[in-house]
Design an enzyme around this catalytic site. Structure first.
Site: not given
Length: 484
Positions: A22, A255, A277, A390
């Site tokens: 099978e 970015d 950056k 940041m």
């Protein structure tokens, strides 16, 4: 990828299947659908040991079944070899023989012996979708196939054939390659394709002839820019609209905070331009980025300006929108989950809370000339949450300013590094100790700061490990996945 996905052209190619049970039958069915010329080799002499469907195929279609032991020369001149005897030693022999002869071989349920594996398949001929778990979880692959099957129109293959019948006419009428791309995007999203999928091909052909011959089809495509928020980092937090924009982009300008997992959603042939950056180092100035966006859009391209978080929250998306508008370029803004929402949720910190904070203020800890010019008295007010973006390099001065203007030095505070990503770290303490915690834990960023009583209300069952670094009590938490 553990396996490189590809599709073999097997029409009228000689293929070998060793075994006749099978399992072998399932492989024969697939190879027959691809038009292969199949030889089955089996040493089973009792017909009851051969799958009944194989015997029927032998009788009705001339399928070649050779009842004998496998021989080395059986692999010669084969496009590919499949071993499905389910006898480990015999399967290993077939694999070794095929590999020595330079023939690609698949041994059923033995990826360690296989050069290729057969995936779960969604068949909408000529559209074929293959789903693979690299042999690790075939049941999962089959479940995914079922889900995709349910999503796809039954006449998807007919739509592909319909489009193919007009390819030459479209190419002759629309000389520009990008113009043809835009035409086909318009077609597959439009009423002509819907008519085909509904079975109204005669009406669809009339509609298509009108579309191909329309003057607008020959016009140079107009460029546009989508300013897209990529979210805080976890690719699962990318919005559907952002994903669609990526899949239609000719150019992706991205970015530093945009990870490769998110970029993978872009079209494979899309140009990628990195403009990341970092503090003290800019790959491109903002003026240069603006010039790139204008230049690429004027070339008739669909441009995606991809930014971490939300493009309108400390992402300079507003500046870029203004520049593009002044140049007459169509702009679409696709919002993203900002870092404050994503990182707070992943850390279990509620930004608002009935008992602790009735307002949230987002500020940046970084300005063009160093310390940002902020209303420190207002920021030091009670019953609010302060989120600082940041701010890793300036967090010491920021905390001093807040304390100078009245904020309790013992106010709970947290820094979340690499928020929503598998390597996320959450460090909690007090406002007075926050700068020391950053230094003691070697946090370099990207980091997000949350100041306010909500930090003490962080919930969930995350494991919290207490540690002492330089005499400071800290709490660090591993990543917790929380829906945003």
């Amino acid at each position: 990828m553990r396996y490189f996905p590809t599709f073999f052209q097997l029409s009228e190619k000689a293929c070998l299947v060793v075994g006749a049970g099978e399992t072998a039958l399932r492989k024969v069915r697939l190879l027959r659908k691809a038009g292969a010329e199949i030889t089955v080799v089996t040493d089973a002499l009792d017909p009851r040991e051969i799958a009944s469907e194989l015997l029927t195929l032998e009788r009705d279609t001339g399928l070649r079944i050779e009842r004998r032991k496998f021989r080395t020369e059986d692999v010669e001149h084969r496009a590919l070899v499949v071993s499905a005897t389910e006898i480990p030693e015999r399967d290993a022999l077939v694999a070794d023989t095929a590999r020595k002869a330079g023939r690609p071989v698949n041994v059923v349920d033995r990826p360690d012996l296989s050069d290729f594996i057969t995936p779960a398949i969604v068949d909408r001929d000529p559209i074929t979708i293959a789903i693979s778990s690299a042999g690790t979880a075939p049941v999962l692959a089959r479940r995914l196939r079922s889900q995709i099957e349910a999503m796809l129109p039954a006449r998807l293959g007919a739509l592909a054939e319909f489009a193919d019948s007009f390819r030459a006419a479209v190419k002759a009428n629309i000389q520009d390659g990008r113009g043809r791309l835009r035409f086909w995007e318009r077609f597959f999203d439009g009423p002509e394709a819907a008519s085909v999928l509904s079975g109204y091909e005669t009406a669809a052909r009339e509609q298509m002839l009108t579309l191909v011959n329309a003057a607008s089809a020959r016009q140079t495509p107009k460029g546009r820019v989508a300013i897209v928020g990529a979210g805080p980092g976890d690719p699962d937090l990318l919005t559907f609209k952002a994903m669609r924009a990526l899949q239609h982009a000719d150019v992706v300008v991205y970015d530093k905070l945009v990870g490769p997992e998110i970029l993978d959603y872009a079209r494979r042939d899309a140009e990628r331009i990195y403009v990341g950056k970092t503090r003290g180092h800019h790959t491109r100035s903002q003026d240069e980025i603006n010039a790139i966006l204008v230049r690429e859009a004027r070339l008739g391209k669909h441009v995606v300006r991809l930014k971490g978080g939300d493009p309108f929250i400390f992402g300079r998306g507003g500046e870029e929108q203004d520049v593009l508008a002044r140049h007459g370029i169509d702009v679409e803004v696709v919002p993203g989950i900002t870092a404050a929402a994503g990182c707070a949720a992943a850390s279990g910190i509620p930004l608002t809370h009935r008992e602790h904070a009735q307002a949230v203020t987002f500020v940046t800890g970084h300005a063009k000339d160093g310390e940002p010019d902020l209303d420190w008295t207002a920021l030091a007010g009670l019953k609010q949450t302060l989120v600082i973006y940041m701010g890793v390099s300036t967090i010491g001065r920021t905390c001093e300013r807040l304390i100078e203007h009245g904020l309790n030095p013992q106010t709970p505070a947290a820094v979340i590094e690499n928020g929503t990503l598998p390597e996320q770290r959450t460090v909690t303490g007090s406002l007075a100790d926050l700068a020391a915690l950053v230094a003691a834990n070697g946090i370099k960023g990207p980091g997000l700061f949350i100041v306010g009583d909500v930090v003490s209300a962080a919930g969930g069952a995350a494991t919290v490990a207490s540690q002492a670094v330089a005499g400071i009590s800290t709490k660090t938490e591993p990543l917790r996945r929380v829906a945003v």
